[in-house]
Design a protein around this motif. Structure first.
Motif, PDB file in Angstrom:
ATOM      1  N   VAL A   1      27.080  13.236 -17.745  1.00 40.16           N
ATOM      2  CA  VAL A   1      26.734  14.281 -16.784  1.00 40.16           C
ATOM      3  C   VAL A   1      28.022  14.923 -16.289  1.00 40.16           C
ATOM      4  O   VAL A   1      28.962  14.239 -15.881  1.00 40.16           O
ATOM      5  N   ASN A   2      28.090  16.235 -16.364  1.00 40.14           N
ATOM      6  CA  ASN A   2      29.298  16.977 -16.010  1.00 40.14           C
ATOM      7  C   ASN A   2      29.191  17.516 -14.579  1.00 40.14           C
ATOM      8  O   ASN A   2      29.142  18.711 -14.334  1.00 40.14           O
ATOM      9  N   LEU A   3      29.130  16.579 -13.637  1.00 34.16           N
ATOM     10  CA  LEU A   3      29.059  16.931 -12.226  1.00 34.16           C
ATOM     11  C   LEU A   3      30.023  16.044 -11.451  1.00 34.16           C
ATOM     12  O   LEU A   3      30.187  14.873 -11.783  1.00 34.16           O
ATOM     13  N   GLU A   4      30.647  16.595 -10.429  1.00 38.82           N
ATOM     14  CA  GLU A   4      31.493  15.789  -9.562  1.00 38.82           C
ATOM     15  C   GLU A   4      30.622  14.805  -8.791  1.00 38.82           C
ATOM     16  O   GLU A   4      29.482  15.098  -8.451  1.00 38.82           O
ATOM     17  N   SER A   5      31.196  13.623  -8.510  1.00 38.01           N
ATOM     18  CA  SER A   5      30.476  12.648  -7.691  1.00 38.01           C
ATOM     19  C   SER A   5      30.147  13.260  -6.337  1.00 38.01           C
ATOM     20  O   SER A   5      30.999  13.841  -5.684  1.00 38.01           O
ATOM     21  N   GLY A   6      28.874  13.166  -5.932  1.00 39.63           N
ATOM     22  CA  GLY A   6      28.457  13.732  -4.651  1.00 39.63           C
ATOM     23  C   GLY A   6      27.998  15.173  -4.724  1.00 39.63           C
ATOM     24  O   GLY A   6      27.582  15.745  -3.716  1.00 39.63           O
ATOM     25  N   ALA A   7      28.065  15.784  -5.931  1.00 43.40           N
ATOM     26  CA  ALA A   7      27.652  17.187  -6.068  1.00 43.40           C
ATOM     27  C   ALA A   7      26.161  17.328  -5.761  1.00 43.40           C
ATOM     28  O   ALA A   7      25.365  16.438  -6.028  1.00 43.40           O
ATOM     29  N   VAL A   8      25.802  18.458  -5.178  1.00 39.06           N
ATOM     30  CA  VAL A   8      24.404  18.760  -4.877  1.00 39.06           C
ATOM     31  C   VAL A   8      23.903  19.776  -5.898  1.00 39.06           C
ATOM     32  O   VAL A   8      24.558  20.772  -6.168  1.00 39.06           O
ATOM     33  N   ILE A   9      22.744  19.507  -6.503  1.00 41.68           N
ATOM     34  CA  ILE A   9      22.188  20.365  -7.550  1.00 41.68           C
ATOM     35  C   ILE A   9      21.200  21.339  -6.922  1.00 41.68           C
ATOM     36  O   ILE A   9      20.236  20.922  -6.269  1.00 41.68           O
ATOM     37  N   SER A  10      21.396  22.625  -7.131  1.00 39.58           N
ATOM     38  CA  SER A  10      20.475  23.626  -6.594  1.00 39.58           C
ATOM     39  C   SER A  10      19.151  23.570  -7.334  1.00 39.58           C
ATOM     40  O   SER A  10      19.109  23.436  -8.558  1.00 39.58           O
ATOM     41  N   GLN A  11      18.063  23.677  -6.585  1.00 43.85           N
ATOM     42  CA  GLN A  11      16.726  23.727  -7.177  1.00 43.85           C
ATOM     43  C   GLN A  11      16.167  25.126  -6.965  1.00 43.85           C
ATOM     44  O   GLN A  11      16.041  25.577  -5.826  1.00 43.85           O
ATOM     45  N   LYS A  12      15.866  25.816  -8.064  1.00 36.76           N
ATOM     46  CA  LYS A  12      15.349  27.185  -7.975  1.00 36.76           C
ATOM     47  C   LYS A  12      14.140  27.329  -8.879  1.00 36.76           C
ATOM     48  O   LYS A  12      14.155  26.865 -10.024  1.00 36.76           O
TER      49      LYS A  12
END
Length: 413
Positions: free
Chosen positions: A78-89
């Motif tokens: 997974v290419n996300l920083e630790s703690g990143a918040v994913i937008s839900q649209k």
């Protein structure tokens, strides 16, 4: 057909046979031909050529470290920083990976994900295929929610079997949080109170300020994230959320309303939060804070007002323990439970039993300890883990051990 020449032609176009019989690269075709011509193939037909099994020695990947790096670079993560918040649209979220993903089993990727609906008491885990589906777009998994939930989710790749890139399995990921069309603020909300602050209790309410404005969607459930204990009782009962108190949000504050008019003070803590949020980000656990019921607030905790090593005179089966502040007298009899008094001069140094072998009362800034049995030995006295000894509702802090002396002339040095 001259099978021997055919074999020579095919093998010499790629490899040469070393003297050990292994195959390497780098010599001229003439040397390869010479070595091949020295091999006795016998009467080999084309269908027998499978019996020739040369061993390969590819020096370019002979290092274990090189092989490992070569492989690790191809494992999708997974290419996300630790703690990143994913937008839900539009009822969808996108989870990017470090490599393009295989799409053959994209529908089954849902089984490799653990998606929990946050903001509910039991934090239910969503059911793959029934409550959400997955598909692949390049290096992203697109998750489509089949029901229009209003709450947020936690998302994790856990024990993957299906998510792959060029056949290589993905690795497990951290837990990420989604937010439904709200501005993302990665900083977790924290209680905005200094350590040791006392919270005034007015009209059966207290206010707990935070560092960010709080989401109000589940404000009633915030009660479950708080641990509120009624102090001043022997068992220090924990209040029951929704029954003993309720919560609501006003800007950056949680307003706690007590449903019963308690006369004692409380300890308040944010512990293991699931509901308290700011822009979808969970609050951090807090320290324990103390409330005071409509009394002037003094930040300093009451302390024993004795110099280190001082001996306390015991007269008429009583001793006096002075404090720096006047003490509350409401629960003066229970102060006995906050003291540790040991009878010295015996082998096992027994600890006296409060209420049975001594009692306590308050006179101004002093605790008066009355012994119920006329002991002839001395005692060690300490304030330890105070729950009841208070000044303006603030618990006393632990003291050193002090020694009493029975009707003897004191020598202070």
């Amino acid at each position: 057909m001259d099978h021997k020449k055919v074999m020579i032609f095919l093998l010499s176009s790629m490899l040469f046979i070393s003297s050990s019989g292994s195959i390497t690269a780098g010599e001229s075709s003439e040397k390869i031909k010479a070595k091949l011509e020295n091999i006795d193939y016998g009467d080999i037909t084309l269908k027998d050529s499978a019996k020739v099994k040369p061993s390969f020695n590819l020096q370019e990947v002979s290092s274990n470290e090189t092989k490992q790096n070569f492989y690790d670079e191809r494992i999708p993560k997974v290419n996300l920083e630790s703690g990143a918040v994913i937008s839900q649209k539009n009822k969808q979220i996108e989870i990017p990976f470090t490599q393009p993903l295989d799409s053959t089993d994209e529908a089954l990727y849902s089984h490799d994900l653990v998606i929990k609906q946050l903001g509910l008491a039991n934090t239910p885990t969503l059911i793959p295929v029934m409550e959400y589906t997955t598909r692949v777009e390049g290096n992203q998994i697109i998750i489509t929610f089949l029901v229009d939930y209003t709450d947020e989710y936690s998302v994790q790749v856990k024990d993957p079997y299906f998510i792959r890139s060029n056949g290589n399995l993905a690795t497990p990921s951290d837990v990420y949080i989604t937010t439904k069309n709200a501005p993302v603020n990665v900083d977790s909300p924290k209680v905005s109170l200094e350590s040791g602050t006392v919270i005034p209790q007015i009209n059966k309410e207290i206010e707990i300020p935070f560092t960010q404005p709080l989401d109000s969607t589940n404000e009633a459930l915030y009660a479950h994230d708080l641990v509120i204990k009624q102090l001043g009782l022997t068992n220090t009962p924990t209040l029951i959320p929704m029954m003993d108190y309720t919560t609501r949000v006003e800007g950056n504050k949680i307003i706690v309303t007590f449903l019963v008019n308690y006369t004692d003070v409380f300890s308040v803590q944010v512990k293991d939060p699931h509901f308290i949020r700011s822009n979808g980000n969970l609050a951090s656990p807090s320290e324990v804070y103390i409330t005071t019921s409509n009394t002037p607030v003094t930040i300093e905790s009451p302390k024993v007002s004795l110099e280190s090593g001082t001996r306390i005179t015991q007269s008429n089966k009583e001793i006096e323990i002075p404090f720096k502040q006047p003490l509350d007298s409401t629960d003066e009899a229970l102060y006995a439970h906050d003291l540790v008094i040991k009878q010295l001069g015996l082998i096992n140094t027994p600890t006296l039993i409060p209420m049975v072998e001594y009692t306590t009362r308050v006179e101004g800034n002093k605790i008066i300890v009355t012994f119920l049995v006329d002991y002839t030995d001395e005692y060690a006295v300490q304030v330890r883990d105070a729950l009841f000894i208070r000044s303006n509702g603030i618990p006393a802090i632990q003291s050193e051990f002090y020694t009493t002396t029975k009707n003897d002339q004191l020598i202070v040095d």
